[in-house]
Design an enzyme around this catalytic site. Structure first.
Site, mmCIF file in Angstrom:
data_model
loop_
_atom_site.group_PDB
_atom_site.id
_atom_site.type_symbol
_atom_site.label_atom_id
_atom_site.label_comp_id
_atom_site.label_asym_id
_atom_site.label_seq_id
_atom_site.Cartn_x
_atom_site.Cartn_y
_atom_site.Cartn_z
ATOM 1 C CB VAL A 78 -0.991 0.050 1.191
ATOM 2 C CG1 VAL A 78 -2.083 -0.993 1.047
ATOM 3 C CG2 VAL A 78 -0.279 -0.059 2.533
ATOM 4 C CG ASN A 104 -6.819 -3.843 8.609
ATOM 5 O OD1 ASN A 104 -7.015 -3.698 9.817
ATOM 6 N ND2 ASN A 104 -6.088 -4.846 8.127
ATOM 7 C CB SER A 156 -4.107 2.165 17.184
ATOM 8 O OG SER A 156 -3.690 1.723 18.460
ATOM 9 C CE1 TYR A 170 0.433 0.650 14.889
ATOM 10 C CE2 TYR A 170 -0.271 1.319 17.082
ATOM 11 C CZ TYR A 170 -0.488 0.614 15.917
ATOM 12 O OH TYR A 170 -1.650 -0.132 15.780
ATOM 13 C CB SER A 173 1.366 6.537 12.129
ATOM 14 O OG SER A 173 0.973 5.362 12.827
ATOM 15 C CE LYS A 174 -2.479 2.311 13.290
ATOM 16 N NZ LYS A 174 -3.156 1.770 12.105
HETATM 17 P P1 NDP Z 1 -1.241 -8.086 11.513
HETATM 18 O O1 NDP Z 1 0.228 -7.890 11.608
HETATM 19 O O2 NDP Z 1 -1.851 -9.361 11.933
HETATM 20 O O3 NDP Z 1 -1.716 -7.780 10.028
HETATM 21 C C1 NDP Z 1 -1.272 -6.629 9.366
HETATM 22 C C2 NDP Z 1 -1.779 -6.684 7.946
HETATM 23 O O4 NDP Z 1 -1.310 -5.502 7.280
HETATM 24 C C3 NDP Z 1 -1.251 -7.882 7.200
HETATM 25 O O5 NDP Z 1 -2.271 -8.384 6.372
HETATM 26 C C4 NDP Z 1 -0.124 -7.299 6.370
HETATM 27 O O6 NDP Z 1 -0.024 -8.026 5.163
HETATM 28 C C5 NDP Z 1 -0.682 -5.906 6.078
HETATM 29 N N1 NDP Z 1 0.337 -4.955 5.694
HETATM 30 C C6 NDP Z 1 1.334 -4.428 6.444
HETATM 31 N N2 NDP Z 1 2.080 -3.597 5.716
HETATM 32 C C7 NDP Z 1 1.539 -3.595 4.463
HETATM 33 C C8 NDP Z 1 1.868 -2.939 3.268
HETATM 34 N N3 NDP Z 1 2.917 -2.113 3.186
HETATM 35 N N4 NDP Z 1 1.104 -3.157 2.177
HETATM 36 C C9 NDP Z 1 0.061 -4.011 2.241
HETATM 37 N N5 NDP Z 1 -0.314 -4.660 3.342
HETATM 38 C C10 NDP Z 1 0.437 -4.458 4.448
HETATM 39 O O7 NDP Z 1 -1.849 -6.865 12.319
HETATM 40 P P2 NDP Z 1 -3.313 -6.516 12.855
HETATM 41 O O8 NDP Z 1 -4.336 -7.315 12.186
HETATM 42 O O9 NDP Z 1 -3.213 -6.510 14.313
HETATM 43 O O10 NDP Z 1 -3.391 -4.994 12.374
HETATM 44 C C11 NDP Z 1 -4.365 -4.495 11.475
HETATM 45 C C12 NDP Z 1 -4.589 -3.032 11.775
HETATM 46 O O11 NDP Z 1 -5.097 -2.912 13.104
HETATM 47 C C13 NDP Z 1 -3.318 -2.186 11.728
HETATM 48 O O12 NDP Z 1 -3.585 -0.951 11.102
HETATM 49 C C14 NDP Z 1 -2.983 -1.982 13.193
HETATM 50 O O13 NDP Z 1 -2.253 -0.812 13.408
HETATM 51 C C15 NDP Z 1 -4.363 -1.939 13.801
HETATM 52 N N6 NDP Z 1 -4.379 -2.227 15.238
HETATM 53 C C16 NDP Z 1 -4.008 -3.457 15.728
HETATM 54 C C17 NDP Z 1 -4.007 -3.682 17.093
HETATM 55 C C18 NDP Z 1 -3.598 -4.980 17.697
HETATM 56 O O14 NDP Z 1 -3.466 -5.059 18.922
HETATM 57 N N7 NDP Z 1 -3.427 -6.037 16.955
HETATM 58 C C19 NDP Z 1 -4.397 -2.627 18.045
HETATM 59 C C20 NDP Z 1 -4.767 -1.387 17.411
HETATM 60 C C21 NDP Z 1 -4.753 -1.211 16.072
HETATM 61 P P3 NDP Z 1 1.312 -8.452 4.399
HETATM 62 O O15 NDP Z 1 2.330 -8.795 5.429
HETATM 63 O O16 NDP Z 1 0.828 -9.594 3.564
HETATM 64 O O17 NDP Z 1 1.653 -7.268 3.572
#
Ligand code: NDP
Length: 262
Positions: A78, A104, A156, A170, A173-174
């Site tokens: 992205v 996301n 977040s 982080y 950014s949020k």
């Molecule tokens: P995960 O690490 O489980 O998943 C992150 C996802 O983002 C993966 O699918 C990864 O896919 C994708 N991703 C990361 N960088 C890129 C990129 N440059 N281009 C495309 N895809 C990307 O994290 P979460 O599910 O926990 O996080 C999802 C969202 O929720 C995030 O924005 C996070 O900040 C937010 N969040 C999460 C919390 C938590 O406690 N888990 C708390 C608060 C917010 P791939 O590696 O295939 O690119």
């Protein structure tokens, strides 16, 4: 009453249907994004799943297909401008329209001022967590104006809290994403496009597992003494994106097990 329960009428028919709606979920190869893609598929949407890891995307694609239709898989970073254009173009080419964009994809990188690592962490984090949603929003907007669609940014609770200096980039950014959400909602309201954010506290995903310990986030107590599952965030995202939330824009929905109260 859980949102999942609200989504079903007593007859078992879905009352937040996304039938024939086209939904992009970035960061859909794991965690919250994967759960969200599967839920939208279950609710009848044509889903576009975006991520860099093709093997994991294929796994999520089969989970979506098991409960709904086959999603469009877009392997893309992205933060790469050309990839971002491809996400939107491939969606329109395949489905002819766009109804919902879920920004996301996100990363949590540690870095501090005192040890001189903040800048590297800042550049990468802002690029993925903030600049990328701004870019996909800009690219998606002409299509969302046509459908009177909406955007859900996955932010977040750390956009509102500084629990550790290691997560400074982080959190920044949020916080930026929250403010962009409001600014964007204001700009797009007259075009009939809603923009909101969902702000989780700790959710049991790879991100929490990989970085929770090193950043000290694991040690933060929630008032309810629990962490969320990705499916709980998917429920909230689906609600915010649905017709049920037609009066809601520029809002930031914190779902943090009361971490701000603890
Ligand atoms: P995960 O690490 O489980 O998943 C992150 C996802 O983002 C993966 O699918 C990864 O896919 C994708 N991703 C990361 N960088 C890129 C990129 N440059 N281009 C495309 N895809 C990307 O994290 P979460 O599910 O926990 O996080 C999802 C969202 O929720 C995030 O924005 C996070 O900040 C937010 N969040 C999460 C919390 C938590 O406690 N888990 C708390 C608060 C917010 P791939 O590696 O295939 O690119």
């Amino acid at each position: 009453m859980s949102l999942q329960f609200v989504a079903q009428s007593t007859s078992g028919n879905c009352i937040m249907s996304f039938k024939n709606k086209v939904v992009i979920v970035t960061g859909a190869s794991a965690g919250i994004g994967a759960a969200t893609a599967v839920l939208f598929s279950k609710e009848g949407a044509n889903v576009v799943i975006v991520g860099r890891n093709e093997a994991r995307l294929k796994n999520v694609a089969s989970q979506c297909a098991a409960v709904g239709s086959e999603p469009l898989l877009v392997k893309a970073d992205v933060a790469n401008d050309e990839d971002a254009r491809r996400i939107i173009n491939d969606t329109i080419q395949k489905f002819g329209k766009l109804d919902v964009l879920v920004n996301n994809a996100g990363v949590l990188e540690s870095g501090t001022i005192l040890d001189g690592t903040i800048l590297e962490s800042f550049d990468k984090t802002i690029g993925i967590n903030l600049r990328a949603p701004v870019h996909t929003t800009m690219l998606a907007t002409p299509h969302l104006v046509k459908t009177k669609g909406n955007i859900v940014n996955v932010s977040s609770v750390l956009g509102q809290l500084h629990v550790t200096p290691l997560a400074n980039a982080y959190s920044t950014s949020k916080a930026g994403l929250d403010h962009f959400t409001r600014g964007c909602a204001k700009e797009l309201a007259s075009s009939g496009v809603r923009v909101n954010a969902v702000n989780p506290g700790p959710v049991e995903t790879n991100m929490l597992e990989s970085f929770g310990e090193s950043t000290g986030i694991h040690d933060v107590k929630t008032a309810l003494g629990r962490v969320s599952q990705p499916e709980e965030m998917a429920d909230l995202i689906l609600y915010v994106a649905s017709e049920k939330a037609k009066g809601i824009t520029g809002s930031v929905f914190v779902a943090d097990n009361g971490i701000r109260l603890a």
